[in-house]
Design an enzyme around this catalytic site. Structure first.
Site, mmCIF file in Angstrom:
data_model
loop_
_atom_site.group_PDB
_atom_site.id
_atom_site.type_symbol
_atom_site.label_atom_id
_atom_site.label_comp_id
_atom_site.label_asym_id
_atom_site.label_seq_id
_atom_site.Cartn_x
_atom_site.Cartn_y
_atom_site.Cartn_z
ATOM 1 C CB CYS A 65 -0.911 -0.005 1.228
ATOM 2 S SG CYS A 65 -2.048 1.407 1.289
ATOM 3 C CB CYS A 69 -2.224 3.831 7.981
ATOM 4 S SG CYS A 69 -3.261 4.644 6.738
ATOM 5 C CB CYS A 72 -1.888 -0.474 8.131
ATOM 6 S SG CYS A 72 -2.552 -1.687 6.965
ATOM 7 C CB CYS A 109 -15.943 -7.188 5.085
ATOM 8 S SG CYS A 109 -17.258 -7.017 6.325
ATOM 9 C CB CYS A 142 -19.437 -4.442 3.743
ATOM 10 S SG CYS A 142 -18.708 -2.867 4.285
ATOM 11 C CB CYS A 202 -19.403 -0.017 7.768
ATOM 12 S SG CYS A 202 -18.368 -0.955 8.913
ATOM 13 N NE ARG A 272 -19.004 -5.619 11.798
ATOM 14 C CZ ARG A 272 -19.083 -4.888 10.684
ATOM 15 N NH1 ARG A 272 -17.984 -4.445 10.097
ATOM 16 N NH2 ARG A 272 -20.258 -4.588 10.169
#
Length: 405
Positions: A65, A69, A72, A109, A142, A202, A272
């Site tokens: 990626c 972040c 992550c 998801c 999702c 979400c 969740r």
């Protein structure tokens, strides 16, 4: 305790607690913990009974990626030894999803690493959504693909997506401390786009990144204001090879207080328990079911979760039941996505501050691993590092091994 009686009354009326009340929940002692869980449990049962919704993650594209972040393992510069692969084909993703659905999940998801999808990526995901829905009647899908460009949310909706996930992760004030390659406002804008396209929003948070109680309350109040239908609460998984690998700030008691605070602030949404519950709640996971009405089944994006059968046994042993495919998750006034019958622009009573707002928000998929913000005076006593509970996923999507579901 007068505080808890007040919060229960507000939760049953969908009235927003004050910041001071939310902070007071996080400041309660371990001696009062069961009282806090019991009180928040009353609110949870009022809106959701004893049902637990199961969700299943499929990592469509892992690693590499360009975003930074800090929490992550798929970030730019990560040296974590995770699986790295490009886009799964629709039939591969559908087979991966089938394992979770067979285990009782009602929502799949679909997650992909990256800043955001290209139009070709949206085409790929649209084909995957069609493949999953063609083979599984009634399944919810999702998508979690990062920051959306104009028109992409509408295309996902047309392809059959039911929801879009993008987490706020932490407070606006401290967001730049965990990510520099995009902004908090970018995340807010993406949830705006999902809402405007008719997708169920979400959006949630990550706890355990060194944030203060004030940061947690700020982000949860922001979520309430933005009005997603589901709020995933992640607990940082400190993965070796990421900047936050040494952040072990959570105890099981701290996690329960955070979940209780989220339930009081967001009484009628799907709360969740997402990434990190096995690492930080550990043997106290069953108590968390009295606060949250939704969990992920099996493994996460790049790390392993609890065995799927153990999840099902835990739910049954705690006296809860898996939500069936034909049952509607949200209360009647919220069913169908969006605010439902929230007249007056507020999620609670008309006078409640921080109502539905304009349905904005942002965030990642609910299972993105950890992150680190500032440490402050209200940070909890450091938890003992449990690196033995952090295992990189080596099965399921992107491998030839059967998934954990």
């Amino acid at each position: 305790m007068d505080l808890l009686n007040t919060l229960v009354d507000k939760g049953l009326r969908r009235e927003l607690p004050t910041r001071e009340e939310a902070l007071a929940v996080l400041a309660t002692s371990d001696d009062d913990l069961l009282d806090v869980v019991a009180a928040a449990g009353r609110v949870r049962r009022h809106w959701f009974g004893r049902r637990v919704k199961l969700n299943y993650l499929v990592n469509l594209k892992s690693g590499l990626c360009p975003e930074d972040c800090s929490y992550c393992s798929q970030r730019l510069g990560s040296t974590a030894g995770i699986l790295k692969y490009t886009w799964l084909k629709p039939d591969e993703a559908s087979r991966a999803a089938a394992a979770g659905l067979a285990g009782g999940a009602k929502r799949v998801c679909l997650v992909a690493s990256g800043r955001g999808p290209t139009d070709r990526d949206v085409d790929r995901v649209s084909e995957t959504i069609k493949a999953i829905k063609d083979q599984n009647e009634g399944v919810e899908v999702c998508a979690c693909l990062g920051l959306l460009s104009d028109g992409q949310a509408e295309r996902l909706r047309e392809a059959g997506a039911d929801a879009y996930n993008h987490n706020l992760n932490t407070s606006e004030e401290t967001y730049a401390d965990i990510t520099t390659t995009h902004t908090y406002a970018d995340r807010v804008d993406t949830v705006h786009k999902a809402h405007a396209a008719g997708l169920s929003a979400c959006s949630g948070l990550i706890a355990g990144m060194g944030e203060s109680d004030e940061d947690l309350v700020d982000v949860v109040h922001s979520l309430r204001e933005l009005d997603p239908d589901s709020v995933p609460v992640n607990f940082l998984i400190p993965v070796e090879g990421t900047p936050l690998a040494k952040e072990w700030n959570l105890t099981p008691q701290r996690c329960l207080r955070i979940l209780a605070m989220v339930r009081f602030v967001c009484p009628d949404v799907e709360v969740r328990i997402a990434g990190g519950r096995e690492v930080h709640l550990r043997t106290m996971q069953p108590l968390a079911l009295h606060l949250a009405n939704s969990i992920f089944l099996g493994d996460y994006l790049t790390t392993e979760g609890q065995a799927g059968k153990a999840d099902l046994d835990m739910i049954a042993d705690a006296g809860f039941e898996v939500e069936g495919a034909g049952e509607v998750t949200l209360p009647e006034h919220r069913a169908g996505g969006g605010c439902g019958s929230h007249q007056g622009g507020g999620c609670g009573s008309p006078e409640a501050a921080g109502g539905c707002g304009a349905h904005e928000q942002g965030g990642a998929c609910g299972a993105h691993e950890g992150g680190g913000v500032r440490g402050t005076a209200s940070a909890p006593q450091a938890n003992e590092a449990r690196t033995d509970l952090v295992a990189v996923r080596r099965r399921g999507a992107g491998t030839d091994l059967a998934p954990n579901a």
